[in-house]
Design an enzyme around this catalytic site. Structure first.
Site, PDB file in Angstrom:
ATOM      1  CG  ASP A 110      33.500  38.374  90.286  1.00 33.02           C
ATOM      2  OD1 ASP A 110      33.525  38.899  91.864  1.00 33.02           O
ATOM      3  OD2 ASP A 110      34.450  38.640  89.799  1.00 33.02           O
ATOM      4  CG  HIS A 125      25.614  41.044  83.641  1.00 30.68           C
ATOM      5  ND1 HIS A 125      27.218  41.411  83.339  1.00 30.68           N
ATOM      6  CD2 HIS A 125      24.860  41.265  83.098  1.00 30.68           C
ATOM      7  CE1 HIS A 125      26.561  42.431  82.235  1.00 30.68           C
ATOM      8  NE2 HIS A 125      24.684  42.543  82.038  1.00 30.68           N
TER       9      HIS A 125
END
Length: 279
Positions: A110, A125
């Site tokens: 995010d 990730h």
């Protein structure tokens, strides 16, 4: 030592702070640190159950699934991208600026750690900010791909309130007529720069995370259930070195038996309290 109620919480945080005094702290964060920013976790209280997470094999081999992914991802990304860092993110950025935190290894995509002001962030990730061409390797800003999607699909509407999944996805009402964006250089297949289910964390990212951990003398795990193997491997390295290990997560984790302190509470409450004590 564990804390599961209000009476124990302050004492347990104080004990964790004692162990962390004069230490260089590596952080490993998961989805739980972003739930107070409106981004749900995959697991635990309040998580949205997903029976069909997108795998890399499905993404590459199923055109209909890829279309569903892109329309859902576009609708959700608009809200996902506007989430704001919360008190937990801010506390870590301020601890880094003050010296105790050596860096953040995050399993999240995010970008909230960077937006909060952290500078040494390893996104193991990947990130939703970038999109890659799988043919020629061109890298695109996600905002540019959003413009392409809306140009190709002028009928698409973005609801003001969407039910987000942990990766910024939503379930679209229909995929009929949706045109999937392609690379503007070679017309190859595009993929967000995130690790899908079934993919491995790129070696360079994991080595960077290992290097950060080696340069640290304590570790905090914040908001991760440690189900993903990459996180467990990093915690195992900390355990082998015998450095203090603090775990902050509302639910039990796979590594609780290794921790010096476990704190069963929200990161938005605990991390600012730790920051105050460590300052």
């Amino acid at each position: 030592m564990s804390a599961s109620n209000t009476a124990d919480l302050s004492a347990t945080i104080a004990h964790a702070a004692e162990l962390l005094q004069e230490k260089r702290i590596a952080l490993l964060t998961g989805a739980g640190i972003s739930t107070d920013s409106g981004i749900p976790a995959y697991r635990g209280e309040g998580a949205r159950t997903r029976s069909d997470p997108m795998t890399i094999q499905t993404y590459l081999g199923d055109e209909a699934a890829r279309r569903r992914y892109w329309i859902g991802g576009h609708l959700g990304w608009q809200a996902f991208a506007h989430a704001d860092p919360n008190a937990g993110h801010t506390a870590l950025a301020e601890l880094e600026a003050a010296g105790p935190v050596s860096g953040v290894i995050t399993q999240n995509v995010d970008g909230l750690h960077l937006r909060a002001g952290s500078t040494h962030v390893i996104e193991v990730h990947g990130t939703m900010r970038r999109v890659l061409c799988l043919r020629c390797g061109q890298v695109f800003d996600r905002r540019d791909i959003a413009v392409q999607i809306e140009d190709l699909n002028p009928w698409i509407t973005v609801p003001e309130n969407v039910a987000l999944a942990p990766d910024g996805d939503v379930l679209p009402e229909s995929i009929e007529g949706f045109i999937v964006p392609v690379c503007t250089v070679c017309e190859g297949m595009l993929k967000p720069d995130v690790v899908f289910f079934g993919e491995y964390v790129p070696q360079d990212r994991f080595r960077a995370a290992e290097s950060l951990l080696r340069s640290s003398s304590a570790m905090i795990v914040a908001g991760s259930s440690l189900v993903v193997n990459s996180g467990v491997r990093l915690v195992e390295r900390a355990r082998r070195r015998g450095i203090p290990l603090i775990i902050i997560n509302r639910e039990p984790t796979r590594a609780d038996v290794w921790a010096d302190v476990t704190i069963a509470a929200g990161t938005s409450d605990v991390l600012p309290a730790l920051q105050e004590l460590l300052s």
